[in-house]
Scaffold this motif. Structure first.
Motif, PDB file in Angstrom:
ATOM      1  N   LYS A 285       0.817  -1.214   0.000  1.00  0.00           N
ATOM      2  CA  LYS A 285       0.000   0.000   0.000  1.00  0.00           C
ATOM      3  C   LYS A 285       0.846   1.257   0.000  1.00  0.00           C
ATOM      4  O   LYS A 285       0.413   2.311  -0.472  1.00  0.00           O
ATOM      5  CB  LYS A 285      -0.921  -0.002   1.219  1.00  0.00           C
ATOM      6  N   ASN A 286       2.048   1.139   0.525  1.00  0.00           N
ATOM      7  CA  ASN A 286       2.950   2.295   0.579  1.00  0.00           C
ATOM      8  C   ASN A 286       3.775   2.454  -0.685  1.00  0.00           C
ATOM      9  O   ASN A 286       4.649   3.323  -0.754  1.00  0.00           O
ATOM     10  CB  ASN A 286       3.893   2.168   1.785  1.00  0.00           C
ATOM     11  N   GLY A 287       3.490   1.623  -1.691  1.00  0.00           N
ATOM     12  CA  GLY A 287       4.227   1.715  -2.940  1.00  0.00           C
ATOM     13  C   GLY A 287       5.563   1.003  -2.931  1.00  0.00           C
ATOM     14  O   GLY A 287       6.360   1.137  -3.865  1.00  0.00           O
ATOM     15  N   GLU A 288       5.815   0.212  -1.888  1.00  0.00           N
ATOM     16  CA  GLU A 288       7.081  -0.522  -1.798  1.00  0.00           C
ATOM     17  C   GLU A 288       6.972  -1.841  -2.553  1.00  0.00           C
ATOM     18  O   GLU A 288       5.979  -2.560  -2.456  1.00  0.00           O
ATOM     19  CB  GLU A 288       7.414  -0.790  -0.331  1.00  0.00           C
ATOM     20  N   GLN A 289       8.007  -2.124  -3.357  1.00  0.00           N
ATOM     21  CA  GLN A 289       8.037  -3.396  -4.065  1.00  0.00           C
ATOM     22  C   GLN A 289       8.383  -4.521  -3.100  1.00  0.00           C
ATOM     23  O   GLN A 289       9.240  -4.377  -2.231  1.00  0.00           O
ATOM     24  CB  GLN A 289       9.067  -3.368  -5.201  1.00  0.00           C
TER      25      GLN A 289
END
Length: 515
Positions: A285-289
């Motif tokens: 959700k935080n855009g972390e892969q």
């Protein structure tokens, strides 16, 4: 002259008796008076087919072997110029359990026990130590107790104790001797100082609410029941009235193994050297892969050999004990940057613990419990001949070298004996008869078990990190892991608090110890 003609006639008969087959000859020599006054030389000859029959059988066998060899050399046959190692694991399995200690075999048993179609489910247990000489299971003190502060641990002990009391209802095998765990239910006796007496009281209330039969003793009551104890410095004691004591660890391991193998579980001795896995990149959700891994096969290296066998599988259970953290690294867990999700390693490592066997003829009698002093030293009776096993956990800064299992005898002289003799004066006179060292699967995060699937590996389940409690909890933990795998959730005991979630959230579940 007549005798000479008869001799020629016998030779012609002899020549005529030879054929392409074989000759069986029985010769009888007799001297008889002839009609012409001479002596007669008689020889009886007979032919048979025994040797001819053997010759034809050998020829037929050679022709059949040649025919088979020619067929084996054709494409699609199973023939190979190399000898097949019978110790190799199968090429495929549904579930591979890494670790053949008591935890691994308990899980294997419960998988087969629960599954309706267990005959069709192939379970493989891989153990690195064929001799079990360094296995944590057999090197432990063999105790079981309910005196914990966490409800999860209390319930695990209660469930496991019930299993052990009725072990032959679970692990008996047809035409085999019944299981005798030598379960000595003499109880645990914890001694608390004034500084931690309040913790013991709180733990006692939790234990009683969970159903454990435990009693609190004053120092005077301790002295009355166990007059050989020096109660100086003791403010309160907690004594287990039932389902506590000790048993033979090797017997429990073998009972699980024997039963599981009778149900079709496959045993293999070797070391898991690598995993073949695939990765799937996902976004948080935080855009972390985030890379999510799925294990496809396990590479099993044979003991003392370069030979190995890849085993395709659907699931892997990490029950590798003290080495389960290293095993997880083979799938990349804990190798990423520390600020990432994959950077959280499995916080389990080996910690060496010493166990000493002492002889003291005038020591505590048959009523001796498993005593744990607030100084950390412990002892229990071993057999009936005045023998006892004892030890103490070293301080964090004094953890011994784990590259070997050598025993430090000076540690007994400096750290164990003084505290032991202070609590039990009879131990002033004792003799160390033997000692050994074993590994704890020590959870550096909160010293409690890790049970469940890893959030970054789709198909690896964990049962590790019990920090000395794994043996006594193995029957209940094995059932819980089998429920997670086959039912998708805990059914008997809710052990969700012991999942990986607490490690990711950095929320330790700590025991409130009095030691």
């Amino acid at each position: 002259m007549c005798a000479l003609r008869r001799l020629h006639r016998s030779v012609r008969t002899l020549r005529g008796s030879f054929t392409r087959g074989s000759l069986t000859c029985t010769a009888v020599t007799q001297w008889q008076p002839g009609r012409c006054g001479g002596l007669t030389f008689c020889q009886k000859l007979s032919t048979g087919g025994a040797l001819r029959s053997d010759f034809l059988k050998d020829l037929g066998a050679q022709l059949a072997a040649a025919k088979k060899k020619a067929a084996d050399s054709l494409p699609g046959s199973n023939w190979t110029p190399f000898e097949i190692n019978p110790s190799l694991p199968p090429e495929t399995a549904d579930i591979v359990i890494v670790g053949g200690g008591v935890m691994g075999w308990s899980i294997a048993y419960w998988l087969k026990q629960k599954e309706r179609f267990s005959k069709d489910m192939r379970v493989l247990v891989v153990e690195r130590d064929p001799t079990y000489s360094q296995a944590s299971t057999v090197l432990s003190a063999g105790g079981i107790r309910q005196q914990f502060s966490l409800l999860e641990n209390i319930h695990l002990s209660l469930e496991s104790a019930d299993f052990m009391r009725n072990i032959n209802e679970h692990l008996s095998v047809v035409n085999e001797d019944p299981v005798d765990l030598q379960f000595n239910q003499s109880g645990y006796l914890f001694l608390a100082s004034e500084a931690v007496a309040h913790v013991m009281e709180q733990n006692y209330n939790t234990q009683r609410c969970a159903g454990a039969k435990v009693s609190l003793f004053s120092p005077q009551q301790v002295k009355e029941k166990f007059p050989w104890i020096n109660t100086e410095g003791v403010a309160l004691a907690s004594y287990g009235l039932e389902n506590e004591g000790w048993f033979d660890p090797w017997t429990l391991l073998n009972a699980f193994r024997r039963k599981a193998m009778s149900m079709g579980v496959i045993q293999c001795f070797g070391e898991v050297a690598d995993f073949k896995h695939m990765k799937q990149v996902m976004m948080t959700k935080n855009g972390e892969q985030m890379e999510r891994r799925t294990i496809k096969s396990v590479k099993v290296q044979m003991p003392n050999s370069l030979e190995y066998q890849p085993v395709d599988c659907a699931l892997v259970v990490n029950a590798a004990g003290a080495f389960s953290g290293k095993l997880a690294e083979l799938v990349g867990i804990g190798l990423d940057p520390k600020d990432s999700l994959a950077g959280f390693s499995v916080p389990v490592e080996p910690r060496k613990r010493y166990v000493y066997v002492v002889h003291c003829p005038d020591g505590p009698g048959l009523d001796s419990p498993f005593l744990i002093d607030y100084s950390g030293v412990y002892f229990r009776r071993e057999g009936l001949g005045g023998n006892y096993i004892c030890g103490v956990s070293p301080e964090e800064a004094e953890e011994p070298d784990t590259s070997n299992l050598e025993v430090d005898h000076q540690f007994f002289e400096d750290k164990v004996w003084p505290k032991l003799a202070n609590r039990v004066p009879a131990f002033e006179e004792l003799k160390v008869t033997s000692a050994w060292a074993g590994f704890y699967d020590y959870n550096t995060f909160d010293q409690n078990g890790i049970i469940g699937i890893h959030p970054l590996i789709n198909n690896m389940y964990f049962a590790t990190g019990f920090s000395g409690h794994g043996l006594q909890h193995s029957p209940a933990v094995g059932r819980a892991v089998a429920e997670l795998i086959l039912d998708g959730e805990f059914k008997t005991l809710d052990l969700s608090g012991l999942s990986f979630q607490r490690i990711l959230m950095q929320e330790p579940m700590l025991e409130r110890n009095i030691v």
